[in-house]
Scaffold this motif. Sequence first.
Motif, PDB file in Angstrom:
ATOM      1  N   TRP A   1     -19.197  60.818 -55.316  1.00 51.76           N
ATOM      2  CA  TRP A   1     -17.926  60.180 -54.982  1.00 51.76           C
ATOM      3  C   TRP A   1     -17.813  59.928 -53.482  1.00 51.76           C
ATOM      4  O   TRP A   1     -17.226  58.922 -53.051  1.00 51.76           O
ATOM      5  N   ILE A   2     -18.378  60.820 -52.678  1.00 49.49           N
ATOM      6  CA  ILE A   2     -18.371  60.619 -51.227  1.00 49.49           C
ATOM      7  C   ILE A   2     -19.153  59.361 -50.875  1.00 49.49           C
ATOM      8  O   ILE A   2     -18.712  58.524 -50.083  1.00 49.49           O
ATOM      9  N   LEU A   3     -20.316  59.222 -51.500  1.00 49.73           N
ATOM     10  CA  LEU A   3     -21.154  58.059 -51.256  1.00 49.73           C
ATOM     11  C   LEU A   3     -20.438  56.762 -51.617  1.00 49.73           C
ATOM     12  O   LEU A   3     -20.398  55.815 -50.822  1.00 49.73           O
ATOM     13  N   TYR A   4     -19.853  56.716 -52.816  1.00 56.12           N
ATOM     14  CA  TYR A   4     -19.242  55.472 -53.280  1.00 56.12           C
ATOM     15  C   TYR A   4     -18.014  55.085 -52.459  1.00 56.12           C
ATOM     16  O   TYR A   4     -17.784  53.900 -52.180  1.00 56.12           O
ATOM     17  N   VAL A   5     -17.230  56.070 -52.052  1.00 54.73           N
ATOM     18  CA  VAL A   5     -16.052  55.774 -51.224  1.00 54.73           C
ATOM     19  C   VAL A   5     -16.481  55.206 -49.874  1.00 54.73           C
ATOM     20  O   VAL A   5     -15.970  54.174 -49.414  1.00 54.73           O
ATOM     21  N   LEU A   6     -17.438  55.865 -49.226  1.00 55.65           N
ATOM     22  CA  LEU A   6     -17.868  55.432 -47.901  1.00 55.65           C
ATOM     23  C   LEU A   6     -18.553  54.069 -47.944  1.00 55.65           C
ATOM     24  O   LEU A   6     -18.291  53.196 -47.106  1.00 55.65           O
ATOM     25  N   VAL A   7     -19.415  53.871 -48.935  1.00 53.18           N
ATOM     26  CA  VAL A   7     -20.120  52.595 -49.045  1.00 53.18           C
ATOM     27  C   VAL A   7     -19.136  51.474 -49.389  1.00 53.18           C
ATOM     28  O   VAL A   7     -19.244  50.361 -48.869  1.00 53.18           O
ATOM     29  N   GLY A   8     -18.166  51.761 -50.256  1.00 58.95           N
ATOM     30  CA  GLY A   8     -17.164  50.757 -50.604  1.00 58.95           C
ATOM     31  C   GLY A   8     -16.347  50.327 -49.401  1.00 58.95           C
ATOM     32  O   GLY A   8     -16.115  49.131 -49.173  1.00 58.95           O
ATOM     33  N   LEU A   9     -15.904  51.288 -48.596  1.00 59.56           N
ATOM     34  CA  LEU A   9     -15.142  50.969 -47.397  1.00 59.56           C
ATOM     35  C   LEU A   9     -15.991  50.208 -46.388  1.00 59.56           C
ATOM     36  O   LEU A   9     -15.520  49.266 -45.735  1.00 59.56           O
ATOM     37  N   LEU A  10     -17.257  50.603 -46.266  1.00 60.39           N
ATOM     38  CA  LEU A  10     -18.162  49.895 -45.364  1.00 60.39           C
ATOM     39  C   LEU A  10     -18.326  48.443 -45.783  1.00 60.39           C
ATOM     40  O   LEU A  10     -18.283  47.526 -44.952  1.00 60.39           O
ATOM     41  N   LEU A  11     -18.477  48.214 -47.083  1.00 62.22           N
ATOM     42  CA  LEU A  11     -18.655  46.854 -47.607  1.00 62.22           C
ATOM     43  C   LEU A  11     -17.429  45.996 -47.303  1.00 62.22           C
ATOM     44  O   LEU A  11     -17.551  44.840 -46.869  1.00 62.22           O
ATOM     45  N   VAL A  12     -16.237  46.557 -47.521  1.00 64.66           N
ATOM     46  CA  VAL A  12     -14.996  45.816 -47.250  1.00 64.66           C
ATOM     47  C   VAL A  12     -14.875  45.495 -45.760  1.00 64.66           C
ATOM     48  O   VAL A  12     -14.610  44.351 -45.364  1.00 64.66           O
ATOM     49  N   ALA A  13     -15.080  46.502 -44.917  1.00 62.58           N
ATOM     50  CA  ALA A  13     -14.940  46.305 -43.470  1.00 62.58           C
ATOM     51  C   ALA A  13     -15.958  45.298 -42.953  1.00 62.58           C
ATOM     52  O   ALA A  13     -15.630  44.424 -42.139  1.00 62.58           O
ATOM     53  N   ASN A  14     -17.204  45.390 -43.426  1.00 63.67           N
ATOM     54  CA  ASN A  14     -18.236  44.461 -42.962  1.00 63.67           C
ATOM     55  C   ASN A  14     -17.946  43.027 -43.386  1.00 63.67           C
ATOM     56  O   ASN A  14     -18.182  42.083 -42.630  1.00 63.67           O
ATOM     57  N   THR A  15     -17.441  42.856 -44.611  1.00 63.66           N
ATOM     58  CA  THR A  15     -17.145  41.503 -45.100  1.00 63.66           C
ATOM     59  C   THR A  15     -16.041  40.860 -44.270  1.00 63.66           C
ATOM     60  O   THR A  15     -16.119  39.681 -43.901  1.00 63.66           O
ATOM     61  N   ILE A  16     -15.004  41.632 -43.959  1.00 70.73           N
ATOM     62  CA  ILE A  16     -13.923  41.120 -43.112  1.00 70.73           C
ATOM     63  C   ILE A  16     -14.449  40.794 -41.718  1.00 70.73           C
ATOM     64  O   ILE A  16     -14.094  39.775 -41.110  1.00 70.73           O
ATOM     65  N   ASN A  17     -15.338  41.650 -41.234  1.00 70.53           N
ATOM     66  CA  ASN A  17     -15.927  41.417 -39.914  1.00 70.53           C
ATOM     67  C   ASN A  17     -16.769  40.151 -39.894  1.00 70.53           C
ATOM     68  O   ASN A  17     -16.757  39.391 -38.921  1.00 70.53           O
ATOM     69  N   ILE A  18     -17.517  39.914 -40.973  1.00 73.40           N
ATOM     70  CA  ILE A  18     -18.296  38.678 -41.086  1.00 73.40           C
ATOM     71  C   ILE A  18     -17.365  37.468 -41.042  1.00 73.40           C
ATOM     72  O   ILE A  18     -17.645  36.470 -40.370  1.00 73.40           O
ATOM     73  N   ALA A  19     -16.249  37.561 -41.776  1.00 72.91           N
ATOM     74  CA  ALA A  19     -15.275  36.462 -41.781  1.00 72.91           C
ATOM     75  C   ALA A  19     -14.785  36.169 -40.366  1.00 72.91           C
ATOM     76  O   ALA A  19     -14.727  35.007 -39.938  1.00 72.91           O
ATOM     77  N   ALA A  20     -14.430  37.210 -39.628  1.00 72.37           N
ATOM     78  CA  ALA A  20     -13.938  37.025 -38.266  1.00 72.37           C
ATOM     79  C   ALA A  20     -15.023  36.448 -37.364  1.00 72.37           C
ATOM     80  O   ALA A  20     -14.752  35.583 -36.517  1.00 72.37           O
ATOM     81  N   ASP A  21     -16.266  36.902 -37.552  1.00 71.09           N
ATOM     82  CA  ASP A  21     -17.349  36.452 -36.688  1.00 71.09           C
ATOM     83  C   ASP A  21     -17.718  34.992 -36.927  1.00 71.09           C
ATOM     84  O   ASP A  21     -17.867  34.213 -35.978  1.00 71.09           O
ATOM     85  N   VAL A  22     -17.883  34.583 -38.197  1.00 73.13           N
ATOM     86  CA  VAL A  22     -18.243  33.174 -38.446  1.00 73.13           C
ATOM     87  C   VAL A  22     -17.076  32.261 -38.063  1.00 73.13           C
ATOM     88  O   VAL A  22     -17.290  31.132 -37.593  1.00 73.13           O
ATOM     89  N   GLY A  23     -15.845  32.742 -38.244  1.00 72.52           N
ATOM     90  CA  GLY A  23     -14.682  31.977 -37.813  1.00 72.52           C
ATOM     91  C   GLY A  23     -14.679  31.771 -36.306  1.00 72.52           C
ATOM     92  O   GLY A  23     -14.389  30.669 -35.808  1.00 72.52           O
ATOM     93  N   ALA A  24     -15.027  32.828 -35.567  1.00 72.92           N
ATOM     94  CA  ALA A  24     -15.081  32.724 -34.108  1.00 72.92           C
ATOM     95  C   ALA A  24     -16.204  31.792 -33.667  1.00 72.92           C
ATOM     96  O   ALA A  24     -16.053  31.021 -32.704  1.00 72.92           O
ATOM     97  N   MET A  25     -17.339  31.843 -34.363  1.00 72.94           N
ATOM     98  CA  MET A  25     -18.445  30.942 -34.042  1.00 72.94           C
ATOM     99  C   MET A  25     -18.048  29.485 -34.272  1.00 72.94           C
ATOM    100  O   MET A  25     -18.358  28.602 -33.464  1.00 72.94           O
ATOM    101  N   GLY A  26     -17.365  29.244 -35.396  1.00 72.15           N
ATOM    102  CA  GLY A  26     -16.900  27.883 -35.675  1.00 72.15           C
ATOM    103  C   GLY A  26     -15.918  27.389 -34.633  1.00 72.15           C
ATOM    104  O   GLY A  26     -15.992  26.239 -34.174  1.00 72.15           O
TER     105      GLY A  26
END
Length: 426
Positions: free
Chosen positions: A88-113
């Motif tokens: 459960w520790i693994l899945y919680v941490l990996v899930g949060l990492l996935l969400v945070a990274n995806t949002i970060n990707i959105a912000a980064d490609v938006g800034a590049m554009g």
Amino acid sequence: MSLNRTALHKNQSLWETLGPGLIAGAADDDPSGIATYSQVGAAFGYGLLWTALATYPLMIGIQVVSAQIGRVTGDGIAANIRKHYPSWILYVLVGLLLVANTINIAADVGAMGAALKLLIGGPAVWYAVAFGVVSLTLQVFIPFPRYAPILKALTLALLAYVATVFSVKISWGSVLYRTVIPDLSFNVSYIVAVVAVFGTTISPYMFFWQASQEVEVQRATQGQEPLTSAPSQAWRNLRRIRLDTYIGMAFSNVIAFFIILTAAVTLYQHGVRDIQTSAQAAAALRPLAGEFAFLLFSAGIIGCGLLAVPVLAGSSAYAVAEAFQWRIGLGREVLQARGFYMILTLATLLGVALNFTAIDPIKALFWSAVVNGVIAVPIMIILMLMAGRRDVMGKFAISLRLKALGWLATGTMACAVLTMFATWGR
């Protein structure tokens, strides 16, 4: 230390020796990070230059620990958490990492554009799509031994921020004085800004990326094995990891220092105090620092974004694939590691798609930073515990000095998160 007795063996140049640590450090200065550093430079002038010095040893500590876990065990961070801690520790941490990274990707490609729109005009959102597709195509279709040097070359884009500073007039005596002897404040906004810098600088995706890249390099190099199986390879590889990480984190923090300084000597000194995005910072530079500074700053956003997006998507793919025991690695063909490449693709495309929604990118970036800051602490605690365990690391459990540095970084991040919550809503 004699470099010819360390990682620089067999006539390798310093550039050839650098790899996961340099890429991780450079990717830390992504468009989202540029926005944060620009914000604090515009808001506080020289007042937060000291953070580039303060975070350097902390970054070294936790990144060396991450890299050594990967090289010693032959597995990434998520795989090691899966083996040694409750699922459960693994899945919680990996899930949060996935969400945070995806949002970060959105912000980064938006800034590049937005940066490309500033340079040539046109539709920023479609430029963001193009950047996302280009990044994904490179990761999927170019073999890892040829793709890794591309990422390494992209780190040079960050030198634009050094050049930007030297295009304006600066009192270097004042800069040095305020960096070494800062004018600290206990104002709430100042404290929040410090937390933002620490949270931007010490990011979970860097831990996962560097550890997994050490595994990639080991598997791609003939005759190399995990150090628990081949202890004779330890001395050279551990020295290489330290050299790579010292230089990579120094590069990261030097660039962060110059971005803060650029905003301080231009935006802050001309009364421009409210900067929300990296593209806004670039646009504000144009009338204050001139066309050359504007062009360098804008081009740097695009170059560092092309480096950061693959690192963000890749760290997500490594974490999820290791959690579910899928085959991993950019060194594998797509059909050999379908789950890994599926996560890589989804993270990138979802990040691009967020630019077409009504989600406020500034708020999304804020929440990404909050999630990253919060999950960094438990991940760092687990990293430090694993790195000190002989049933995980064998005789390569981390030294007392590295343990002290890693726990200092962990404690500092915990204090930063607690401070953030304490000042929330004030």
